[in-house]
Design an enzyme around this catalytic site. Sequence first.
Site, PDB file in Angstrom:
ATOM      1  N   GLU A 294      -6.694   4.906   8.004  1.00 44.36           N
ATOM      2  CA  GLU A 294      -6.438   6.321   7.703  1.00 44.36           C
ATOM      3  C   GLU A 294      -7.666   6.968   7.078  1.00 44.36           C
ATOM      4  O   GLU A 294      -7.942   8.148   7.302  1.00 44.36           O
ATOM      5  CB  GLU A 294      -5.194   6.444   6.794  1.00 44.36           C
ATOM      6  CG  GLU A 294      -3.918   6.189   7.602  1.00 44.36           C
ATOM      7  CD  GLU A 294      -2.753   5.625   6.811  1.00 44.36           C
ATOM      8  OE1 GLU A 294      -2.767   5.666   5.570  1.00 44.36           O
ATOM      9  OE2 GLU A 294      -1.797   5.130   7.460  1.00 44.36           O
TER      10      GLU A 294
ATOM     11  N   GLY B 225       4.901   1.350   4.558  1.00 42.39           N
ATOM     12  CA  GLY B 225       6.227   1.953   4.362  1.00 42.39           C
ATOM     13  C   GLY B 225       7.235   1.028   3.687  1.00 42.39           C
ATOM     14  O   GLY B 225       7.929   1.434   2.745  1.00 42.39           O
TER      15      GLY B 225
ATOM     16  N   HIS C 205      -9.537   1.386   5.147  1.00 41.60           N
ATOM     17  CA  HIS C 205      -8.227   1.575   5.785  1.00 41.60           C
ATOM     18  C   HIS C 205      -8.401   2.546   6.954  1.00 41.60           C
ATOM     19  O   HIS C 205      -9.169   3.509   6.860  1.00 41.60           O
ATOM     20  CB  HIS C 205      -7.215   2.110   4.773  1.00 41.60           C
ATOM     21  CG  HIS C 205      -5.826   2.081   5.314  1.00 41.60           C
ATOM     22  ND1 HIS C 205      -5.375   3.007   6.222  1.00 41.60           N
ATOM     23  CD2 HIS C 205      -4.809   1.215   5.124  1.00 41.60           C
ATOM     24  CE1 HIS C 205      -4.119   2.706   6.556  1.00 41.60           C
ATOM     25  NE2 HIS C 205      -3.760   1.620   5.895  1.00 41.60           N
TER      26      HIS C 205
ATOM     27  N   GLU D 288      -5.348  -4.765  10.663  1.00 45.18           N
ATOM     28  CA  GLU D 288      -4.347  -3.716  10.814  1.00 45.18           C
ATOM     29  C   GLU D 288      -4.611  -2.951  12.105  1.00 45.18           C
ATOM     30  O   GLU D 288      -5.387  -1.983  12.114  1.00 45.18           O
ATOM     31  CB  GLU D 288      -4.419  -2.742   9.634  1.00 45.18           C
ATOM     32  CG  GLU D 288      -4.129  -3.388   8.296  1.00 45.18           C
ATOM     33  CD  GLU D 288      -3.503  -2.392   7.329  1.00 45.18           C
ATOM     34  OE1 GLU D 288      -2.407  -2.676   6.847  1.00 45.18           O
ATOM     35  OE2 GLU D 288      -4.089  -1.333   7.101  1.00 45.18           O
TER      36      GLU D 288
ATOM     37  N   SER E 144       3.456  -2.100  10.350  1.00 43.85           N
ATOM     38  CA  SER E 144       4.897  -2.204  10.603  1.00 43.85           C
ATOM     39  C   SER E 144       5.478  -3.567  10.233  1.00 43.85           C
ATOM     40  O   SER E 144       6.380  -4.063  10.917  1.00 43.85           O
ATOM     41  CB  SER E 144       5.213  -1.849  12.063  1.00 43.85           C
ATOM     42  OG  SER E 144       4.870  -0.497  12.316  1.00 43.85           O
TER      43      SER E 144
ATOM     44  N   ASN F 158       0.871  -1.178   0.000  1.00 42.27           N
ATOM     45  CA  ASN F 158       0.000   0.000   0.000  1.00 42.27           C
ATOM     46  C   ASN F 158       0.904   1.224   0.000  1.00 42.27           C
ATOM     47  O   ASN F 158       1.507   1.557   1.014  1.00 42.27           O
ATOM     48  CB  ASN F 158      -0.879  -0.044   1.264  1.00 42.27           C
ATOM     49  CG  ASN F 158      -1.683   1.230   1.458  1.00 42.27           C
ATOM     50  OD1 ASN F 158      -1.753   2.071   0.566  1.00 42.27           O
ATOM     51  ND2 ASN F 158      -2.273   1.377   2.638  1.00 42.27           N
ATOM     52  N   TRP F 159       1.010   1.852  -1.178  1.00 43.10           N
ATOM     53  CA  TRP F 159       1.964   2.963  -1.310  1.00 43.10           C
ATOM     54  C   TRP F 159       1.450   4.251  -0.680  1.00 43.10           C
ATOM     55  O   TRP F 159       2.184   5.236  -0.584  1.00 43.10           O
ATOM     56  CB  TRP F 159       2.277   3.210  -2.787  1.00 43.10           C
ATOM     57  CG  TRP F 159       2.998   2.070  -3.463  1.00 43.10           C
ATOM     58  CD1 TRP F 159       3.427   0.889  -2.882  1.00 43.10           C
ATOM     59  CD2 TRP F 159       3.387   1.989  -4.834  1.00 43.10           C
ATOM     60  NE1 TRP F 159       4.051   0.102  -3.821  1.00 43.10           N
ATOM     61  CE2 TRP F 159       4.039   0.746  -5.035  1.00 43.10           C
ATOM     62  CE3 TRP F 159       3.249   2.850  -5.927  1.00 43.10           C
ATOM     63  CZ2 TRP F 159       4.546   0.347  -6.271  1.00 43.10           C
ATOM     64  CZ3 TRP F 159       3.753   2.455  -7.173  1.00 43.10           C
ATOM     65  CH2 TRP F 159       4.400   1.219  -7.328  1.00 43.10           C
ATOM     66  N   LYS F 160       0.188   4.293  -0.310  1.00 44.52           N
ATOM     67  CA  LYS F 160      -0.408   5.500   0.285  1.00 44.52           C
ATOM     68  C   LYS F 160      -0.140   6.718  -0.622  1.00 44.52           C
ATOM     69  O   LYS F 160      -0.133   6.572  -1.834  1.00 44.52           O
ATOM     70  CB  LYS F 160       0.101   5.695   1.716  1.00 44.52           C
ATOM     71  CG  LYS F 160      -0.089   4.419   2.550  1.00 44.52           C
ATOM     72  CD  LYS F 160       0.140   4.624   4.013  1.00 44.52           C
ATOM     73  CE  LYS F 160      -0.060   3.286   4.741  1.00 44.52           C
ATOM     74  NZ  LYS F 160       0.032   3.405   6.175  1.00 44.52           N
TER      75      LYS F 160
ATOM     76  N   GLY G  54       2.627   2.238  10.846  1.00 45.33           N
ATOM     77  CA  GLY G  54       3.647   3.286  10.742  1.00 45.33           C
ATOM     78  C   GLY G  54       4.372   3.567  12.047  1.00 45.33           C
ATOM     79  O   GLY G  54       5.118   4.541  12.140  1.00 45.33           O
TER      80      GLY G  54
HETATM   81  P1  PGA Z   1       2.897   0.320   7.618  1.00 43.16           P
HETATM   82  O1  PGA Z   1       1.411   0.551   7.039  1.00 43.16           O
HETATM   83  O2  PGA Z   1       3.403  -0.976   7.016  1.00 43.16           O
HETATM   84  O3  PGA Z   1       3.691   1.506   7.138  1.00 43.16           O
HETATM   85  O4  PGA Z   1       2.794   0.249   9.101  1.00 43.16           O
HETATM   86  C1  PGA Z   1       0.525  -0.514   6.830  1.00 43.16           C
HETATM   87  C2  PGA Z   1      -0.774  -0.014   6.260  1.00 43.16           C
HETATM   88  O5  PGA Z   1      -1.239   1.065   6.657  1.00 43.16           O
HETATM   89  O6  PGA Z   1      -1.378  -0.669   5.386  1.00 43.16           O
END
Ligand code: PGA
Length: 250
Positions: free
Chosen positions: A97, A234, A95, A167, A212, A9-11, A173
């Site tokens: 976020e 990330g 997600h 998640e 993470s 997931n490149w966000k 993150g």
């Molecule tokens: P992260 O994000 O690997 O940077 O913790 C995971 C995600 O939000 O899908």
Amino acid sequence: MRRPLVMGNWKLNGSKASVEKLLAELNAATQGINTVDIAVCPPALYIGQAEQLLANSAIALGAQNIDVNRQGAFTGELAADMLTEFSVKYVLVGHSERRAMHHENDDVVARKFEAVKEAGLVPVLCVGETQTERHNGETKDVIGHQLHAVIKRCGRNSFDNAVVAYEPVWAIGSGQAASPVDAQKVHEFIRAQVAAQSKDSAAALPILYGGSVKAANAKALFSMDDVDGALVGGASLDADEFTNIIKAAC
Ligand code: PGA
């Protein structure tokens, strides 16, 4: 038997140049890997470019978000049907976020899940508890609600041809992944909730862990019975690191 799935997931990251570089590196590094399904979710603007770069690749494409509507006066939005024109297979829904920053509640997430299915794509339903909810012992309540909102809208077989990603919000993150044993407990709970509706969909359902994930912790997470792969943020922006996570699932 479930095939492992590792998704990046490149966000909100990337540029034309970095998409080209990362996908060229990933294409080369993942040659010959055929026991793991691999996907990347670039920002929507780069999906057309990514489709061309992945034309002869086993790496599938995912999108990070869609609107609940299929077309019309919804400025700035993107419909699931549009993604089908770009060889997209997966769409993330819910997600954390988006739940936190874009106020997507369980009902909106369920409607998005339905829209993805109606377009013939594979929804990746993200679920997870916050730090406070975890401290209050509410993890299963929260995740149960998130799952049941989808079941209420899409029925007993909601999770046929779908993916769930656990998640924990506190792990995203933060550098602090859930321990393999803690992840397994929640994954087992998720599969049981789905099995209560349909044993067949539960048995076939890939349940990914996200938060993470790094090359260093991937193998231990993937060794758990109900951890079928990862949704990686990330670390998916670095071709070597992401490839090593994929290899840990082989
Ligand atoms: P992260 O994000 O690997 O940077 O913790 C995971 C995600 O939000 O899908």
